[in-house]
Design a protein around this motif. Structure first.
Motif, mmCIF file in Angstrom:
data_model
loop_
_atom_site.group_PDB
_atom_site.id
_atom_site.type_symbol
_atom_site.label_atom_id
_atom_site.label_comp_id
_atom_site.label_asym_id
_atom_site.label_seq_id
_atom_site.Cartn_x
_atom_site.Cartn_y
_atom_site.Cartn_z
ATOM 1 N N THR A 98 0.844 -1.201 0.000
ATOM 2 C CA THR A 98 0.000 0.000 0.000
ATOM 3 C C THR A 98 0.876 1.246 0.000
ATOM 4 O O THR A 98 2.005 1.236 0.480
ATOM 5 C CB THR A 98 -0.915 0.055 1.236
ATOM 6 O OG1 THR A 98 -0.106 0.066 2.418
ATOM 7 C CG2 THR A 98 -1.874 -1.126 1.266
ATOM 8 N N THR A 141 -5.493 -4.809 -8.003
ATOM 9 C CA THR A 141 -5.222 -3.508 -7.390
ATOM 10 C C THR A 141 -6.523 -2.895 -6.895
ATOM 11 O O THR A 141 -7.612 -3.317 -7.294
ATOM 12 C CB THR A 141 -4.561 -2.534 -8.388
ATOM 13 O OG1 THR A 141 -5.490 -2.271 -9.456
ATOM 14 C CG2 THR A 141 -3.281 -3.118 -8.971
ATOM 15 N N ALA A 142 -6.399 -1.903 -6.031
ATOM 16 C CA ALA A 142 -7.581 -1.198 -5.527
ATOM 17 C C ALA A 142 -7.158 0.185 -5.048
ATOM 18 O O ALA A 142 -5.977 0.452 -4.812
ATOM 19 C CB ALA A 142 -8.234 -1.979 -4.383
ATOM 20 N N ARG A 197 -8.614 3.441 -2.397
ATOM 21 C CA ARG A 197 -9.585 3.915 -1.414
ATOM 22 C C ARG A 197 -9.303 5.391 -1.152
ATOM 23 O O ARG A 197 -8.265 5.746 -0.604
ATOM 24 C CB ARG A 197 -9.460 3.089 -0.124
ATOM 25 C CG ARG A 197 -10.653 3.225 0.840
ATOM 26 C CD ARG A 197 -10.525 4.433 1.727
ATOM 27 N NE ARG A 197 -11.415 4.383 2.892
ATOM 28 C CZ ARG A 197 -11.609 5.397 3.713
ATOM 29 N NH1 ARG A 197 -10.983 6.568 3.508
ATOM 30 N NH2 ARG A 197 -12.402 5.269 4.749
ATOM 31 N N HIS A 202 -6.702 1.985 5.572
ATOM 32 C CA HIS A 202 -5.889 0.903 5.041
ATOM 33 C C HIS A 202 -6.539 -0.459 5.282
ATOM 34 O O HIS A 202 -6.546 -1.317 4.388
ATOM 35 C CB HIS A 202 -4.487 0.937 5.665
ATOM 36 C CG HIS A 202 -3.574 1.939 5.034
ATOM 37 N ND1 HIS A 202 -3.659 3.295 5.289
ATOM 38 C CD2 HIS A 202 -2.557 1.790 4.145
ATOM 39 C CE1 HIS A 202 -2.731 3.934 4.583
ATOM 40 N NE2 HIS A 202 -2.053 3.048 3.898
ATOM 41 N N GLU A 256 -9.639 -1.075 5.498
ATOM 42 C CA GLU A 256 -10.798 -1.189 4.611
ATOM 43 C C GLU A 256 -10.385 -1.678 3.225
ATOM 44 O O GLU A 256 -10.967 -2.613 2.677
ATOM 45 C CB GLU A 256 -11.506 0.163 4.499
ATOM 46 C CG GLU A 256 -12.750 0.136 3.628
ATOM 47 C CD GLU A 256 -13.428 1.494 3.542
ATOM 48 O OE1 GLU A 256 -13.972 1.803 2.463
ATOM 49 O OE2 GLU A 256 -13.410 2.242 4.539
ATOM 50 N N VAL A 257 -9.381 -1.053 2.645
ATOM 51 C CA VAL A 257 -8.994 -1.435 1.286
ATOM 52 C C VAL A 257 -8.218 -2.746 1.284
ATOM 53 O O VAL A 257 -8.392 -3.585 0.382
ATOM 54 C CB VAL A 257 -8.190 -0.308 0.600
ATOM 55 C CG1 VAL A 257 -6.821 -0.106 1.232
ATOM 56 C CG2 VAL A 257 -8.065 -0.574 -0.891
ATOM 57 N N SER A 300 -8.520 -5.288 3.305
ATOM 58 C CA SER A 300 -9.378 -6.434 3.627
ATOM 59 C C SER A 300 -10.096 -6.971 2.397
ATOM 60 O O SER A 300 -10.656 -8.075 2.437
ATOM 61 C CB SER A 300 -10.411 -6.045 4.690
ATOM 62 O OG SER A 300 -9.778 -5.706 5.903
ATOM 63 N N GLY A 301 -10.059 -6.230 1.306
ATOM 64 C CA GLY A 301 -10.704 -6.684 0.071
ATOM 65 C C GLY A 301 -9.875 -7.691 -0.709
ATOM 66 O O GLY A 301 -10.333 -8.204 -1.735
ATOM 67 N N PHE A 302 -8.662 -7.977 -0.238
ATOM 68 C CA PHE A 302 -7.793 -8.937 -0.926
ATOM 69 C C PHE A 302 -7.776 -10.261 -0.158
ATOM 70 O O PHE A 302 -7.864 -10.270 1.064
ATOM 71 C CB PHE A 302 -6.365 -8.390 -1.029
ATOM 72 C CG PHE A 302 -6.250 -7.164 -1.885
ATOM 73 C CD1 PHE A 302 -5.904 -7.252 -3.224
ATOM 74 C CD2 PHE A 302 -6.484 -5.900 -1.349
ATOM 75 C CE1 PHE A 302 -5.793 -6.119 -4.011
ATOM 76 C CE2 PHE A 302 -6.377 -4.756 -2.127
ATOM 77 C CZ PHE A 302 -6.027 -4.861 -3.469
ATOM 78 N N SER A 303 -7.629 -11.359 -0.879
ATOM 79 C CA SER A 303 -7.606 -12.676 -0.239
ATOM 80 C C SER A 303 -6.301 -13.390 -0.567
ATOM 81 O O SER A 303 -5.598 -13.043 -1.519
ATOM 82 C CB SER A 303 -8.791 -13.522 -0.714
ATOM 83 O OG SER A 303 -8.777 -13.662 -2.123
ATOM 84 N N LEU A 326 -5.817 -8.066 9.607
ATOM 85 C CA LEU A 326 -5.663 -8.826 8.372
ATOM 86 C C LEU A 326 -5.324 -10.287 8.618
ATOM 87 O O LEU A 326 -5.443 -11.126 7.722
ATOM 88 C CB LEU A 326 -4.561 -8.201 7.511
ATOM 89 C CG LEU A 326 -4.800 -6.774 7.028
ATOM 90 C CD1 LEU A 326 -3.539 -6.218 6.368
ATOM 91 C CD2 LEU A 326 -5.972 -6.721 6.061
#
Length: 362
Positions: free
Chosen positions: A12, A39-40, A42, A75, A77-78, A80-83, A117
């Motif tokens: 990040t 990628t993402a 926020r 951080h 929030e964004v 946590s969208g990855f696995s 995480l």
């Protein structure tokens, strides 16, 4: 030690613009790049930006709990969208940076992120370099070395990041390791988008000169540019770094000019500072790859090509993502920290010897 095994790493970055958090996944062993992942982004809200700005200049001993809460929550929030992430690199938000005083402050607690995480988090990347006498920046060059090899560069290549300040990384991909003497040279070239953006905001209420359209309509002021190029910074040998406001007098120097001429002058200053920087490189790079917002400015790209004689391309031309390069860099560096490998060296930050920065929260 990970022993060269590919790791799925999430990185990040939240830069000095305070616009938001970039997040990106890289498959890497900290030496080679195997693949790029999702990628993402926020964005920080207006209220969050106000909180962060109110805390700029504060150090670890000051009350930065409110800023830390904003940074960590955004951080988490964004991220946590990855696995299926094995490790995360968390740069935090730079509130204060004083390498001359051997201190730096990237706000945010890696322990909180590791707990949220449920994976190791590497953070506080710059402190060890600064404590050892380095500038603590830039840290992307070790990643640039891996990128040069990933794109198959045979001779020297340079990565130019045109953000608020410009910074250049010259890479010799024939070297064995990024910490080898002669493998890398990295430094700030001079002002890039910051003066242009500030002038556009002040004069026209616009955040930037989209595509260089305003600059294309103006004529650069040669007297202003002559004084600008006489600044002693350009003669200093690298590695070297700049504060965003080092060239604050540039704004006053163009104050008397019409809008288009002022923007054209500031844009030309960006180009000339890069030309001056290239003179410090051990040899001319075979290619100059541009990342950062400046790559979208047609006047900048054409000016660099005309005045350097080099092949000039946005990093997208070699399959890279110019918006996510720094986030990817901290994913890559996180794996290097887990392996105990250096993350900076004399040629990148001026540190006396290679340093492995970063703290690990498990």
């Amino acid at each position: 030690m990970l022993g060269g095994i590919a790791v799925t790493a999430l990185g990040t970055m939240s830069g000095t613009s305070l616009d938001g958090v970039d997040a990106a996944v890289v498959e890497t062993d900290g030496e080679r790049i195997f693949a790029f992942g999702p990628t993402a982004y926020r964005a920080y809200s207006a209220d969050e930006q106000q909180i962060l700005r109110a805390h700029l200049g504060l150090w670890q001993g000051d009350d930065t709990a409110q800023a830390a809460s904003v940074i960590e929550a955004a951080h988490l929030e964004v991220m946590s969208g990855f696995s299926d992430i094995s490790v995360a690199g968390f740069h935090g938000q730079t509130l204060a940076h004083d390498p001359a005083g051997r201190r730096t402050h990237q706000c945010g607690d890696g322990d909180r992120l590791a707990a949220g995480l449920e994976c190791p988090v590497v953070w506080d990347f710059r402190s060890a370099d600064v404590a050892a006498g380095g500038q603590g920046a830039p840290l992307a060059p070790f990643y640039h070395f891996a990128l040069a090899r990933w794109i198959g560069a045979r001779g020297p290549v340079a990565f130019l990041n045109l953000g608020g300040v410009g910074n250049l990384t010259w890479v010799d991909p024939s070297c064995h390791d990024p910490s080898d003497q002669g493998a890398l040279l990295a430094f700030d070239t001079g002002p890039a988008n910051a003066p242009v953006n500030d002038a556009m905001q002040a004069r026209r209420g616009q955040p930037f000169d989209a595509g260089g359209q305003v600059a294309a309509q103006g004529t650069p002021d040669l007297a202003v540019l002559g004084a600008f190029c006489a600044d002693p910074y350009f003669l200093l040998p690298p590695p070297k770094s700049l504060d965003r406001d080092h060239f604050v007098g540039l704004a006053a120097a163009v104050a008397h000019l019409a809008d288009a001429d002022a923007i054209a002058t500031l844009t030309q200053a960006m180009i000339l500072s890069v030309v001056a920087g290239l003179d410090h490189c051990p040899s001319p790079p075979e290619r100059l790859l541009i990342t950062g917002g400046g790559r979208h400015n047609a006047v900048v790209m054409a000016g660099l090509a005309a005045q350097t004689g080099l092949r000039i391309d946005p990093v997208e031309a070699v399959g890279l993502d110019g918006d996510m390069l720094e986030a990817q860099a901290f994913a890559f560096l996180a794996v290097r920290v887990l392996r105990g490998l250096p993350t900076s060296a004399p040629g990148t930050t001026g540190v006396p010897a290679p340093v492995c920065g970063g703290r690990i929260s498990r």
